[in-house]
Write an enzyme that holds these catalytic residues in place. Structure first.
Site, mmCIF file in Angstrom:
data_model
loop_
_atom_site.group_PDB
_atom_site.id
_atom_site.type_symbol
_atom_site.label_atom_id
_atom_site.label_comp_id
_atom_site.label_asym_id
_atom_site.label_seq_id
_atom_site.Cartn_x
_atom_site.Cartn_y
_atom_site.Cartn_z
ATOM 1 N N GLU A 9 52.450 27.307 51.781
ATOM 2 C CA GLU A 9 52.217 28.034 52.732
ATOM 3 C C GLU A 9 52.074 29.631 52.290
ATOM 4 O O GLU A 9 51.949 30.527 52.977
ATOM 5 C CB GLU A 9 53.081 27.960 54.078
ATOM 6 N N ASP A 43 24.720 43.452 34.495
ATOM 7 C CA ASP A 43 24.956 42.365 35.477
ATOM 8 C C ASP A 43 24.783 42.785 36.946
ATOM 9 O O ASP A 43 24.605 43.725 37.089
ATOM 10 C CB ASP A 43 26.714 42.295 35.263
#
Ligand code: 4FV
Length: 246
Positions: free
Chosen positions: A115, A168
């Site tokens: 968690e 890119d």
């Protein structure tokens, strides 16, 4: 750049580092990667690194002490080291942040499991919390690898000579233009003739228009932050006009 990855699954990280740009960058001493097994700092016969949450509830929480000892064991290089926790609650990781982090000397990546981690470690030890996206992973390891891959590509020399990050996607905030390679005809589909013209200025302009068109179609939200020239703005108006069928 030095990365230190703290995880209870060190082989998961090692496995990814066997091949590809990160492996080559390590070989060429452009980046260093340290992997710390948090379980090595766990106490007791069972070497637990997680325990039940105070206040009840499902799942387990990573215990503060093994995390603290593991963080304390990491050799710090220079002033510029950052402890980053990979968590869905973090700042959204993107190309701009990748550039920012690529200038750091050391990134210490804390990979949560279960968690999550005890809140006191977040408070006492974590400089920044980063998220790679609004979904829940079973652990921070994949997010750490995504970050290391995206950041390392921006470190000078990591991408072989023939590739620069200039082209890119997201470099100037736009999506990348379509790419083609041999054969010239594939399943009846031809490569756009302009790419075979040898006219590099025409090709550059065609590619810019393709990037603008794709970004307008697929990610119009990116256009707000994109670095656009007056020609780009004019082209975008034309594209929008066409889109509205004017
Ligand atoms: C995550 C993300 C992520 C949450 C619980 C690890 C998991 C477990 N990290 N971007 N999205 N982490 O889902 O970075 O502890």
């Amino acid at each position: 750049m030095r990365y230190d990855v703290l995880t209870i699954f060190p082989e998961m990280i090692r496995g990814y580092l066997d091949e590809g740009i990160l492996a080559r960058a390590v070989k060429r001493n452009l980046i260093k990667i340290g992997i710390t097994d948090i379980r090595a700092f766990a106490k007791g016969t069972h070497k637990n690194t997680d325990d039940r949450p105070f206040g009840g509830g499902d799942g387990m929480v990573m215990m503060p002490d093994p995390l603290y000892q593991a963080l304390d064991s990491v050799p710090r290089v220079g002033e510029e080291s950052l402890v980053l926790l990979l968590t869905p609650q973090g700042e959204r990781f993107d190309q701009a942040m990748a550039w920012e982090l690529s200038t750091r000397e050391q990134l210490i990546l804390l990979c949560g499991r279960y968690e999550g981690i005890d809140e006191r470690i977040r408070k006492l030890c974590v400089d920044r919390e980063l998220s790679i996206g609004d979904y829940v992973l079973s652990g921070g390891e994949l997010a750490a690898l995504v970050l290391m891959d995206a950041v390392s590509r921006l470190i000078p020399g990591v991408l072989g000579g023939d590739k620069s990050t200039q082209e890119d996607s997201f470099e100037d905030g736009l999506l990348e233009y379509p790419q083609y390679t041999r054969p010239r005809v594939f399943m009846g589909e031809e490569v756009p003739a302009i790419l075979l013209s040898g006219d590099h200025e025409k090709i550059r302009r065609w590619r810019r228009v393709q990037s603008l068109k794709r970004t307008l179609d697929k990610r119009p939200d990116l256009l707000e932050k994109a670095r656009l020239t007056p020609q780009d703005m004019a082209m975008l108006e034309e594209l929008k006009g066409n889109a509205d069928g004017n």
